[in-house]
Design a protein around this motif. Structure first.
Motif, mmCIF file in Angstrom:
data_model
loop_
_atom_site.group_PDB
_atom_site.id
_atom_site.type_symbol
_atom_site.label_atom_id
_atom_site.label_comp_id
_atom_site.label_asym_id
_atom_site.label_seq_id
_atom_site.Cartn_x
_atom_site.Cartn_y
_atom_site.Cartn_z
ATOM 1 N N SER A 195 56.450 42.609 36.478
ATOM 2 C CA SER A 195 56.166 43.072 37.833
ATOM 3 C C SER A 195 57.467 43.346 38.563
ATOM 4 C CB SER A 195 55.354 42.001 38.574
ATOM 5 O OG SER A 195 55.121 42.392 39.921
ATOM 6 N N LEU A 196 57.593 44.597 39.073
ATOM 7 C CA LEU A 196 58.770 45.007 39.832
ATOM 8 C C LEU A 196 58.407 44.978 41.316
ATOM 9 C CD1 LEU A 196 59.800 48.175 37.748
ATOM 10 C CD2 LEU A 196 60.151 45.761 37.199
ATOM 11 N N PRO A 197 59.052 44.132 42.102
ATOM 12 C CA PRO A 197 58.655 44.031 43.517
ATOM 13 C C PRO A 197 58.931 45.313 44.281
ATOM 14 C CG PRO A 197 60.626 42.731 43.083
ATOM 15 C CD PRO A 197 60.125 43.191 41.752
ATOM 16 N N GLY A 198 58.031 45.612 45.213
ATOM 17 C CA GLY A 198 58.225 46.776 46.049
ATOM 18 C C GLY A 198 59.181 46.504 47.196
ATOM 19 N N ALA A 199 59.444 47.537 47.972
ATOM 20 C CA ALA A 199 60.336 47.413 49.126
ATOM 21 C C ALA A 199 59.754 46.443 50.154
ATOM 22 C CB ALA A 199 60.563 48.788 49.747
ATOM 23 N N ASP A 200 60.650 45.818 50.904
ATOM 24 C CA ASP A 200 60.231 44.935 51.984
ATOM 25 C C ASP A 200 61.141 45.175 53.187
ATOM 26 O OD1 ASP A 200 62.643 43.604 51.405
ATOM 27 O OD2 ASP A 200 61.651 42.064 50.208
ATOM 28 N N PHE A 201 60.990 44.357 54.191
ATOM 29 C CA PHE A 201 61.762 44.571 55.418
ATOM 30 C C PHE A 201 63.267 44.479 55.160
ATOM 31 C CE2 PHE A 201 63.821 42.986 59.305
ATOM 32 C CZ PHE A 201 63.504 44.030 60.177
ATOM 33 N N VAL A 202 63.662 43.575 54.261
ATOM 34 C CA VAL A 202 65.090 43.413 53.938
ATOM 35 C C VAL A 202 65.573 44.536 53.037
ATOM 36 C CG1 VAL A 202 66.808 41.896 52.868
ATOM 37 C CG2 VAL A 202 64.939 40.928 54.253
ATOM 38 N N HIS A 203 64.745 44.874 52.056
ATOM 39 C CA HIS A 203 65.086 45.938 51.100
ATOM 40 C C HIS A 203 64.143 47.112 51.377
ATOM 41 C CE1 HIS A 203 65.870 41.967 49.251
ATOM 42 N NE2 HIS A 203 67.007 42.524 48.818
ATOM 43 N N GLN A 204 64.505 47.952 52.324
ATOM 44 C CA GLN A 204 63.560 48.958 52.783
ATOM 45 C C GLN A 204 63.427 50.142 51.828
ATOM 46 O OE1 GLN A 204 63.702 49.950 56.925
ATOM 47 N NE2 GLN A 204 63.760 47.801 57.560
ATOM 48 N N ARG A 205 64.343 50.241 50.908
ATOM 49 C CA ARG A 205 64.201 51.207 49.808
ATOM 50 C C ARG A 205 64.750 50.548 48.547
ATOM 51 N NH1 ARG A 205 65.015 57.439 48.837
ATOM 52 N NH2 ARG A 205 65.681 57.410 46.649
ATOM 53 N N VAL A 206 63.959 50.618 47.479
ATOM 54 C CA VAL A 206 64.372 50.057 46.198
ATOM 55 C C VAL A 206 64.170 51.121 45.126
ATOM 56 C CG1 VAL A 206 64.077 48.211 44.521
ATOM 57 C CG2 VAL A 206 63.636 47.761 46.949
ATOM 58 N N ASP A 207 65.222 51.357 44.347
ATOM 59 C CA ASP A 207 65.155 52.304 43.239
ATOM 60 C C ASP A 207 65.243 51.540 41.916
ATOM 61 O OD1 ASP A 207 65.118 54.671 44.823
ATOM 62 O OD2 ASP A 207 67.287 54.468 45.134
ATOM 63 N N TYR A 208 64.282 51.789 41.058
ATOM 64 C CA TYR A 208 64.327 51.274 39.686
ATOM 65 C C TYR A 208 64.493 52.468 38.751
ATOM 66 C CZ TYR A 208 62.227 47.016 41.647
ATOM 67 O OH TYR A 208 61.958 45.897 42.394
ATOM 68 N N THR A 209 65.425 52.365 37.823
ATOM 69 C CA THR A 209 65.653 53.436 36.859
ATOM 70 C C THR A 209 65.304 52.941 35.467
ATOM 71 O OG1 THR A 209 67.448 54.304 38.223
ATOM 72 C CG2 THR A 209 67.328 55.073 35.949
ATOM 73 N N LEU A 210 64.492 53.703 34.771
ATOM 74 C CA LEU A 210 64.091 53.411 33.395
ATOM 75 C C LEU A 210 64.617 54.516 32.499
ATOM 76 C CD1 LEU A 210 60.456 52.419 34.281
ATOM 77 C CD2 LEU A 210 62.058 50.873 33.143
ATOM 78 N N ASP A 211 65.522 54.179 31.598
ATOM 79 C CA ASP A 211 66.115 55.151 30.679
ATOM 80 C C ASP A 211 65.662 54.847 29.260
ATOM 81 O OD1 ASP A 211 67.833 56.853 32.339
ATOM 82 O OD2 ASP A 211 68.963 55.015 32.727
#
Length: 635
Positions: A195-211
């Motif tokens: 499970s990859l957590p979604g954005a929250d108030f502290v982390h308002q944008r989160v990028d996950y990269t899968l290569d």
């Protein structure tokens, strides 16, 4: 998509439906979901029209458009999202918004998919909770695993590597590495979840990269030879991390066996970095840290069937530590843990009750000591249904290597006295080894000598192979032994090398077999000669496990043609994922009768993939001139 007040009511409701198929057609043409499908040389996937998740996913780490089994399962029902998709320049963009949200509002999750990369972006919304993105792995289809390091919280840190046997890997990186990942597995359900957590108030944008990638040693002659494609896709199959144990294990949802740790470390030592700041040896060290802190693994004492530690457990852990140290960047780790690793070596020395240089097991190994039914006492090594005991030839070969590794670590730690002691122990063991285990009646090394002085010899391929490979017999002795073993293999009619090799070429009689049942399911039946159990499970069953040592001995001796007759059929079978999966009875392909009937139970057994180590040996082997094979660590 749920508003915040509703989110907790349904979080964790993950009823799954299996979407299995082999070789889904290339990108869907037409239909409502055509924009949610993507196909390239490196991957094929379909996204859900109602939630940010995969309906199907398979990859090819070699970018050769090879299609494999579906890696994932998906939820039923409405996910509460609206979806929009577009394509530009071969790049697919899929956005998920909360139902009812305007088209100009931020997408909760966005997928940007191109070639061999997936960029997952989560953006925070003050009104809606985006929730996590979840991989739901179906281990019956693909025995997926996630390799990484656990934080003190028990959650997994990024970066990490998702590995899919038969297909390759996906490297996972995050723009917010302090956001930890939830990784779990479930053995009864044969499932795992990341499970990859979604954005929250502290982390308002989160990028996950899968290569998409394939990680394997850079060897001469491998990259352009399709015979080695299975090696390249499956090199990492031997490393499966069980999140419940936070340790390397038989597979993602199975036991951790301490006597296997040297196998994991041998593979890890030759593995390129998994990601920036993450190596396979880091994962091995994490497993050893658990043991140094008092953790349990199979092979250590547990009532009632393991009254003492098996003879191969401490050597395996010492060798694993040695691999970590030899590879470098572990001086601080050695300084902090030298006394703990040393205690393992001291336990080995203490078992030599008569001072002949050989380590001993608490059980005698005498014929006839084993009872019917499920084993009440386990024997001395990995082969835990065969009556190894007292002086165990396989475990003593490991001990020889472990003593030498301990001497190396003592030098690194600045302890010259210990270094001398452990080197002397190795020399004494080697001096005693051949005379103690050689069986003049067969011309090969026996499996064990029991406390009553008897040799127990059933043409064990792995015992003779490890002794040759580790330098415990001279070259003339080694060639003679291999001549006898290959002749015996021909005489008994074994040539199905795509299934691996039997551990023993003739049946182990009931007097020396540990697990006995009327149906002979685990290799022990009811007939005195145990012919009714032969070829079942560990009693001569074909397996990839420990086939490496026979191949290694042949390559060491320059007998490449003999070894290649075994290796390349096995590589073909690895390419077909032939050593994993189960039949309708639930029996798995990690062990098979010589006719191919499955007799295993794990689904995937990491030991089957230790044989991959034969490829680096084949491609880089140094000639062995004479005497004992010199120590030539692959690292």
């Amino acid at each position: 998509m749920l508003k915040r007040r509703d989110f907790l009511k349904t979080a964790g409701a993950t009823a799954a439906v299996l979407l299995s198929r082999r070789g889904m057609a290339a990108q869907v043409a037409g239909g409502a979901n055509s924009n949610l499908s993507f196909s390239s040389e490196s991957m094929e996937l379909e996204l859900s029209p109602t939630a940010p998740e995969f309906l199907s996913l398979n990859i090819d780490g070699l970018a050769k458009s090879r299609r494999g089994a579906n890696i994932v399962t998906a939820r039923k029902g409405d996910g509460g999202y609206g979806v929009s998709a577009s394509t530009s320049g071969g790049v697919r963009r899929v956005e998920y918004r909360a139902e009812g949200a305007g088209a100009d509002s931020p997408a909760m999750w966005t997928f940007v998919i191109s070639g061999s990369r997936i960029l997952l972006t989560s953006q925070w919304s003050g009104e809606f909770n985006s929730g996590p993105f979840i991989f739901r792995f179906d281990l019956n289809q693909v025995h997926s695993t996630v390799l990484g390091l656990f934080a003190k919280s028990g959650l997994l840190s990024a970066p990490a590597l998702l590995h899919f046997p038969g297909q390759g890997s996906m490297r996972l990186t995050s723009s917010a590495p302090d956001l930890e990942l939830t990784y779990t597995s479930n053995r009864p359900q044969q499932a795992a979840m990341l499970s990859l957590p979604g954005a929250d108030f502290v982390h308002q944008r989160v990028d996950y990269t899968l290569d998409v990638t394939a990680i394997y040693p850079d060897l001469p002659g491998v990259g352009d030879d399709p015979r080695f494609d299975a090696f390249r896709r499956n090199w990492l199959n031997a490393l499966q991390l069980n999140p419940s144990l936070q340790a390397l294990a038989n597979n993602t949802a199975s036991d951790s066996c301490a006597f296997c740790y040297y196998e994991f470390a041998d593979i890890a030592a030759l593995t390129p970095p998994l990601a920036d700041g993450l190596t396979a040896l880091d994962v091995v060290r994490q497993t050893l840290d658990r043991m140094l802190a008092g953790g349990f693994a199979y092979g250590l004492p547990i009532a009632p069937d393991h009254p003492t530690t098996t003879s191969d457990t401490f050597p395996s852990m010492v060798i694993a530590a040695g691999n970590c140290i030899r590879a470098g960047h572990s001086d601080d780790w050695l300084a902090a843990n030298y006394s703990g690793v040393r205690a393992w070596a001291e336990s080995m020395l203490a078992s030599d009750s008569n001072g002949d240089g050989l380590i001993k097991y608490s059980e005698s190994g005498n014929s006839g000591i084993w009872s019917n039914g499920f084993p009440k006492i386990r024997p001395s090594n990995w082969w835990d249904t065969i009556g190894f005991g007292h002086e165990d030839a396989y475990a003593n070969a490991l001990a020889y290597r472990a003593y030498r590794d301990m001497a190396m670590m003592a030098v690194k730690a600045g302890n010259s006295s210990d270094a001398g002691r452990y080197q002397a122990a190795a020399d004494k063991l080697r001096e005693a080894y051949y005379d103690r285990f050689f069986d003049p009646a067969t011309g090969v090394l026996a499996g064990w000598r029991s406390a009553d002085g008897q040799l127990h010899d059933y043409y064990f391929l792995f015992v003779n192979g490890i002794a040759i490979h580790y330098g415990l017999v001279t070259k003339p002795q080694a060639n003679s032994i291999m001549d006898k073993l290959l002749a015996k293999m021909k005489a008994v009619g074994y040539n199905n090398f795509n299934r691996g090799l039997p551990g023993n070429l003739i049946t182990v009689p009931l007097k020396d077999y540990v697990h006995r049942t009327p149906d002979a399911r685990y290799g022990g039946g009811v007939l005195e000669d145990n012919s009714d159990g032969f070829q079942n499970y560990e009693n001569g069953g074909a397996t990839g496990a420990y086939a490496f040592f026979t191949l290694a001995a042949l390559y060491d001796l320059g007998r490449e043609a003999d070894a290649d007759k075994i290796l390349f059929p096995m590589l073909d079978e690895y390419g077909r994922c032939g050593f994993e999966g189960k039949d309708a009875k639930g029996h798995s392909n990690d062990w098979r009768r010589w006719d191919g009937t499955p007799m295993g139970y794990e689904g995937l057994l990491t030991d089957d993939y230790y044989t991959m180590l034969a490829v680096p040996l084949r491609q880089t082997e140094s000639p062995w001139q004479d005497g004992f094979r010199p120590e030539m660590p692959l690292t």
